[in-house]
Design an enzyme around this catalytic site. Structure first.
Site, mmCIF file in Angstrom:
data_model
loop_
_atom_site.group_PDB
_atom_site.id
_atom_site.type_symbol
_atom_site.label_atom_id
_atom_site.label_comp_id
_atom_site.label_asym_id
_atom_site.label_seq_id
_atom_site.Cartn_x
_atom_site.Cartn_y
_atom_site.Cartn_z
ATOM 1 C CB THR A 39 -0.932 -0.059 1.164
ATOM 2 O OG1 THR A 39 -1.750 -1.211 1.235
ATOM 3 C CG2 THR A 39 -1.792 1.260 1.338
ATOM 4 C CG ASP A 81 7.273 -7.504 4.505
ATOM 5 O OD1 ASP A 81 7.486 -8.694 4.028
ATOM 6 O OD2 ASP A 81 5.980 -7.252 4.657
#
Length: 255
Positions: A10, A110
Site C-alpha cells: 500500500t 519485509d
C-alpha cells in the site's frame, strides 16, 4: 548518509539515516508504474524542503514485496544516488536471519527485515506483529532466527471487503467503539472490525505462546499498529521503527 526504502503493498516509506540517527522519513502510495525519474523528482523536492542534500547519500538498502517495483528503485539508486542498492532477499546479502521454514524463498523481505530489526533491540524469543495490508504475526527465536508465522487480512482490507460486498454497509473510519454492542450500523461495524481484530491478535498471540512453550515478548509495528495501543492485552511494545532498523542493520553487515 543511508537511504532505506520499504516498499509495501500500500505505502512506500523512505528513511534517511545520518550515521547516528534517523533524521527524516517520508511516505508515498506504492505505485509499481512510477519510474526512477518519478521517485527522484518527488524525493528531491521533499529533501530540499528539509534542507537535505541527497548527494551525500553513501548507501541504499531496500525491502520490497512488490517485485514489479524493483527495477525502478534499482535505477533510482544507481542513476540519482550513484550507489548500488542492497535488496533484502538477494542471495549474496548477509542478514544473519536463519529462515527455519519449509520454503525460505517464500518469506517476504519485509518479514526478514522486521525479524532482524526486532531482534537487535529486544532480547529473547519474540512475536512480531506487523499491521498493514496484511496482518502478520512472526515468530523470531532468541538467536534471531525466523521460525514461521501467521498471515491474515489487514484491518483496512477487511473493512474495504465488507463495504464492497454488502450494498447497505457504508465505508467508515476505524476507531475504538464506545461499547461492544453497536446501537447503529456504523458503531456495530466499528465494534466488529476493531474489537474483532483485537481478539484476533490477542487470541493468536496466546495460541502461539502456548505452542512455542517459552517466554516471548510481543512487538507491534506497521501502519495501523498504533490503533491498538491500550486495547490489546498481549502486546508488550509498540515500535514503528522495527523494519527500518532491520534495514539499517543489514546495511551495517554488508557495506
Amino acid at each position: 548518509m543511508l537511504l532505506a526504502i520499504d516498499v509495501g503493498n500500500t505505502n512506500t516509506v523512505f528513511g534517511l539515516h545520518d550515521g547516528d540517527d534517523w533524521i527524516h522519513s517520508w511516505r508515498s502510495a506504492t505505485d509499481s508504474t512510477k519510474t526512477a525519474d518519478d521517485h527522484a523528482s518527488w524525493l528531491w523536492r521533499l529533501a530540499d524542503m528539509h534542507g537535505v542534500d541527497l548527494a551525500h547519500t553513501k548507501g541504499c538498502v531496500i525491502s520490497t514485496v512488490v517485485p514489479q517495483a524493483q527495477f525502478n528503485f534499482r535505477n533510482l539508486a544507481r542513476r540519482y544516488l550513484n550507489v548500488e542498492p542492497m535488496f533484502i532477499g538477494d542471495p549474496d546479502l548477509k542478514t544473519g536471519v536463519a529462515l527455519r521454514v519449509r520454503h525460505p524463498e517464500q518469506v517476504g523481505a519485509d518479514r526478514i527485515a522486521s525479524a532482524l530489526g526486532a531482534h537487535v533491540k529486544y532480547p529473547g524469543a519474540l512475536i512480531v506483529i506487523d499491521s498493514g495490508t496484511a496482518t502478520t504475526l512472526d515468530v523470531v527465536g532468541a538467536d534471531g532466527g525466523f521460525e514461521g508465522g501467521i498471515i491474515s487480512p489487514g484491518i483496512y482490507l477487511s473493512m474495504r471487503a465488507l463495504h464492497e460486498a454488502a450494498a447497505q454497509l457504508p465505508r467508515i473510519a476505524i476507531q475504538k467503539p464506545a461499547q461492544v454492542i453497536g446501537k447503529d450500523t456504523v458503531s456495530a461495524m466499528q465494534s466488529g472490525v476493531f474489537l474483532g481484530y483485537i481478539e484476533l491478535i490477542d487470541g493468536l498471540v496466546r495460541r502461539v505462546k502456548a505452542e512455542y512453550g517459552a517466554p516471548m515478548t510481543v512487538v507491534a509495528t506497521g501502519g495501523v499498529a498504533s490503533l491498538f495501543e491500550g486495547a490489546s492485552e498481549t502486546i508488550d511494545h509498540y515500535d514503528q521503527d522495527v523494519l527500518i532498523r532491520g534495514l539499517l542493520e543489514v546495511w551495517k553487515r554488508n557495506r
